[in-house]
Design an enzyme around this catalytic site. Structure first.
Site, mmCIF file in Angstrom:
data_model
loop_
_atom_site.group_PDB
_atom_site.id
_atom_site.type_symbol
_atom_site.label_atom_id
_atom_site.label_comp_id
_atom_site.label_asym_id
_atom_site.label_seq_id
_atom_site.Cartn_x
_atom_site.Cartn_y
_atom_site.Cartn_z
ATOM 1 N N HIS A 54 0.855 -1.187 0.000
ATOM 2 C CA HIS A 54 0.000 0.000 0.000
ATOM 3 C C HIS A 54 0.890 1.236 0.000
ATOM 4 C CE1 HIS A 54 -3.211 2.771 1.085
ATOM 5 N NE2 HIS A 54 -4.029 1.825 0.688
ATOM 6 N N ASP A 77 -7.860 -5.452 -0.015
ATOM 7 C CA ASP A 77 -8.340 -6.340 -1.078
ATOM 8 C C ASP A 77 -7.930 -7.791 -0.891
ATOM 9 O OD1 ASP A 77 -9.694 -4.416 -2.658
ATOM 10 O OD2 ASP A 77 -7.747 -3.579 -3.165
HETATM 11 N N1 CMC Z 1 4.023 -7.628 -4.683
HETATM 12 C C1 CMC Z 1 5.347 -7.643 -4.888
HETATM 13 N N2 CMC Z 1 6.143 -6.567 -4.788
HETATM 14 C C2 CMC Z 1 5.542 -5.412 -4.467
HETATM 15 C C3 CMC Z 1 4.157 -5.312 -4.236
HETATM 16 C C4 CMC Z 1 3.399 -6.484 -4.364
HETATM 17 N N3 CMC Z 1 2.070 -6.443 -4.156
HETATM 18 N N4 CMC Z 1 3.834 -4.027 -3.954
HETATM 19 C C5 CMC Z 1 4.989 -3.355 -3.995
HETATM 20 N N5 CMC Z 1 6.018 -4.186 -4.310
HETATM 21 C C6 CMC Z 1 7.440 -3.834 -4.401
HETATM 22 C C7 CMC Z 1 7.712 -3.036 -5.659
HETATM 23 O O1 CMC Z 1 8.019 -3.891 -6.747
HETATM 24 C C8 CMC Z 1 8.881 -2.221 -5.200
HETATM 25 O O2 CMC Z 1 10.027 -3.056 -5.165
HETATM 26 P P1 CMC Z 1 11.487 -2.502 -5.577
HETATM 27 O O3 CMC Z 1 11.858 -1.576 -4.465
HETATM 28 O O4 CMC Z 1 12.330 -3.727 -5.662
HETATM 29 O O5 CMC Z 1 11.319 -1.817 -6.897
HETATM 30 C C9 CMC Z 1 8.567 -1.885 -3.748
HETATM 31 O O6 CMC Z 1 7.732 -2.955 -3.300
HETATM 32 C C10 CMC Z 1 7.829 -0.561 -3.554
HETATM 33 O O7 CMC Z 1 6.632 -0.604 -4.310
HETATM 34 P P2 CMC Z 1 5.994 0.591 -5.112
HETATM 35 O O8 CMC Z 1 5.494 0.064 -6.428
HETATM 36 O O9 CMC Z 1 6.929 1.761 -5.130
HETATM 37 O O10 CMC Z 1 4.760 0.933 -4.207
HETATM 38 P P3 CMC Z 1 3.601 1.950 -4.556
HETATM 39 O O11 CMC Z 1 3.339 2.712 -3.319
HETATM 40 O O12 CMC Z 1 3.899 2.740 -5.787
HETATM 41 O O13 CMC Z 1 2.378 1.008 -4.931
HETATM 42 C C11 CMC Z 1 0.567 -0.461 -4.675
HETATM 43 C C12 CMC Z 1 1.376 0.660 -4.025
HETATM 44 C C13 CMC Z 1 -0.659 -0.745 -3.813
HETATM 45 C C14 CMC Z 1 0.061 0.024 -6.065
HETATM 46 C C15 CMC Z 1 1.457 -1.717 -4.820
HETATM 47 O O14 CMC Z 1 1.856 -2.156 -3.552
HETATM 48 C C16 CMC Z 1 0.762 -2.823 -5.583
HETATM 49 O O15 CMC Z 1 0.799 -2.829 -6.812
HETATM 50 N N6 CMC Z 1 0.110 -3.778 -4.864
HETATM 51 C C17 CMC Z 1 -0.649 -4.824 -5.539
HETATM 52 C C18 CMC Z 1 -1.987 -4.260 -6.017
HETATM 53 C C19 CMC Z 1 -2.953 -4.033 -4.879
HETATM 54 O O16 CMC Z 1 -3.106 -4.883 -3.993
HETATM 55 N N7 CMC Z 1 -3.645 -2.870 -4.891
HETATM 56 C C20 CMC Z 1 -4.639 -2.528 -3.881
HETATM 57 C C21 CMC Z 1 -4.199 -1.375 -3.055
HETATM 58 S S1 CMC Z 1 -5.200 -1.105 -1.592
HETATM 59 C C22 CMC Z 1 -6.782 -0.708 -2.140
HETATM 60 C C23 CMC Z 1 -6.869 0.414 -3.094
HETATM 61 O O17 CMC Z 1 -6.163 1.400 -3.017
HETATM 62 O O18 CMC Z 1 -7.717 0.329 -3.971
#
Ligand code: CMC
Length: 428
Positions: free
Chosen positions: A306, A363
């Site tokens: 998140h 989720d």
């Molecule tokens: N699985 C594997 N790796 C992950 C995940 C995941 N679910 N989420 C983040 N990472 C890794 C990402 O690859 C990155 O790694 P590195 O430092 O090696 O590049 C690191 O963690 C930081 O991630 P980020 O992409 O910079 O995080 P963000 O804040 O931009 O994204 C997020 C947040 C929710 C979009 C992301 O965690 C994600 O894609 N999660 C899966 C989708 C999901 O469950 N979404 C629902 C969010 S909660 C409800 C809502 O908002 O609707």
């Protein structure tokens, strides 16, 4: 004493005011930065940008805290209904009995959609994504009873809020009935919000659907936990659209579109698809986790991570317990829940997830709860939208009520070509 931050640029020190929120969060006010220095700030994905001051929802992502109007969601879960919570979120305080009853009446009275609007459903193919139908139909509402959407004072705001929450419920159920080729079920004034929705979803002409009290409670809980979540992608979209003085329906329809994506509301579908594919392929959980860590084909552990929570999402804890309760009451089990539990345990003991502070989000368990209520997969994100409606309405109201509000209009850093000129076609 008011605080300030010093920023040195090209040898000149600029003092920037510091704003403090009611929970002690600190923000550097850069609203005059470009005027005084010529610089703008750059923040890809807005991870460090406070886009507004808001009095609706507070999140402490490190401590795993979520409060609506100051009240922790743990306090509301299981005690407050979705309708009461919606009023709290939109109007800023818990309703009195009279306010609660008045709002419930407005929800009942406004549950019909114009008979002509029902014909629109026939124009969509049965395979149409319900999110497409929902966003289109919310905009279509503005063509009917325009007086209902003209917000000029507290009474008209309350009526518009109730009408939108109520008609969205009717539209969602009608979209589902269209997709399975069953007759649409008319609203029934005597039913409360969650039961009313289940009636329109699952009743058929020869048999009324009767939910158990556990199913009603679980749906109320699901909707209540989704009621608001401060400046997420869809809510920021609603505010962005609202800032141009667009009406409530246009702003909330845009919110539906933003919610659709798999990184936001669409994640509840993506989680189930992930669990289902692990089951179908008989893939060991350890192998799936390995693929996620290796970033093979860009796969992620859906329902984990998140932008704000760097700890457990408090909603996921509550939903996990609700899944256990509903399945126990139904004397049922769900093999996808077993896979989810195994995945959670594997991730929480793996340095990849621990070091990145990736925990289950709302989720991860919400889809399993919806499955246990009989909600089909293609309706999951619609369910999120129904739940999030109070939050979008509250954020629209904040913008609407702010007489000094300015249109949202971020800047950019241009990185494209410079000094180009048009060339005759024959010379290209
Ligand atoms: N699985 C594997 N790796 C992950 C995940 C995941 N679910 N989420 C983040 N990472 C890794 C990402 O690859 C990155 O790694 P590195 O430092 O090696 O590049 C690191 O963690 C930081 O991630 P980020 O992409 O910079 O995080 P963000 O804040 O931009 O994204 C997020 C947040 C929710 C979009 C992301 O965690 C994600 O894609 N999660 C899966 C989708 C999901 O469950 N979404 C629902 C969010 S909660 C409800 C809502 O908002 O609707």
């Amino acid at each position: 004493m008011s605080r300030s931050a010093a920023l040195e640029l090209d040898g000149v020190v600029h003092q920037l005011p510091v704003v403090e929120g009611s929970e002690g969060e600190l923000a550097i006010d850069i609203s005059k930065l470009r005027d005084t220095t010529g610089y703008i700030t750059l923040d890809d994905g807005y991870g460090n940008t406070g886009s507004c001051r808001s009095a609706i929802t507070y999140i402490d992502g490190d401590a795993g805290i979520l409060r609506y109007r100051g009240i922790p969601i743990e306090d509301l879960a299981g005690r407050s209904s979705f309708v009461e919570t919606a009023w709290l979120v939109i109007f800023g305080k818990l309703p009195t009995v009279e306010e609660r009853n008045r709002f419930a009446d407005l929800l009942g009275e406004n549950s019909m959609i114009d008979e002509n609007m029902r014909k629109h459903f026939d124009g969509f193919p049965a395979s149409a994504p319900p999110m497409a139908i929902l966003s289109a139909m919310i905009n279509t509402l503005s063509a009917h009873n325009p007086e209902l959407w003209n917000v000029t004072d507290d009474d008209s705001m309350e009526r518009a809020a109730a009408a939108l929450m109520s008609k969205v419920r009717t539209i969602a159920a009608a979209a589902y009935k269209s997709s399975i080729g069953e007759p649409k079920v008319y609203p029934r004034y005597d039913l409360k919000y969650a039961d009313h929705f289940l009636h329109m979803m699952f009743s058929v002409p020869y048999r009324d659907y009767q939910p158990t009290k556990e199913v009603t409670a679980a749906l109320n809980l699901f909707l209540m936990l989704h009621a608001d979540h401060e400046q997420n992608c869809s809510t920021s979209t609603v505010r962005m659209v609202a800032s141009s003085k667009a009406n409530l329906l246009a702003s909330c329809a845009a919110g539906v579109c933003a919610l659709w994506g798999p990184l936001h509301g669409g994640a509840n579908v993506a989680v189930i698809e992930m669990l289902q594919s692990i089951q179908d392929m008989k893939m060991p959980v350890a192998e799936y986790v390995r693929k996620v860590k290796a970033k093979e084909d860009g796969i992620k552990l859906m329902g984990f991570g998140h932008r704000v929570y760097k700890n457990f999402d408090p909603r996921s804890r509550i939903l996990k317990k609700a899944v256990d309760d509903v399945l126990a009451q139904q004397h049922a089990s769900d093999p996808l829940l077993d896979i989810a539990l195994e995945l959670e345990a594997a991730a929480l003991s793996d340095d990849y997830f621990v070091s990145r502070k990736l925990y289950p989000n709302v989720d991860f368990y919400s889809g399993i709860l919806l499955r246990s209520l009989g909600i089909p997969l293609n309706m999951f994100t619609v369910m999120f939208a129904i739940g999030r409606m109070p939050g979008w309405i509250a954020n629209w109201k904040e913008i609407h009520d702010d007489s000094k509000g300015r249109i949202y209009r971020p800047r950019q850093v241009y990185v494209g070509p410079t000094g180009q000129s048009w060339e005759p076609r024959s010379e290209r």
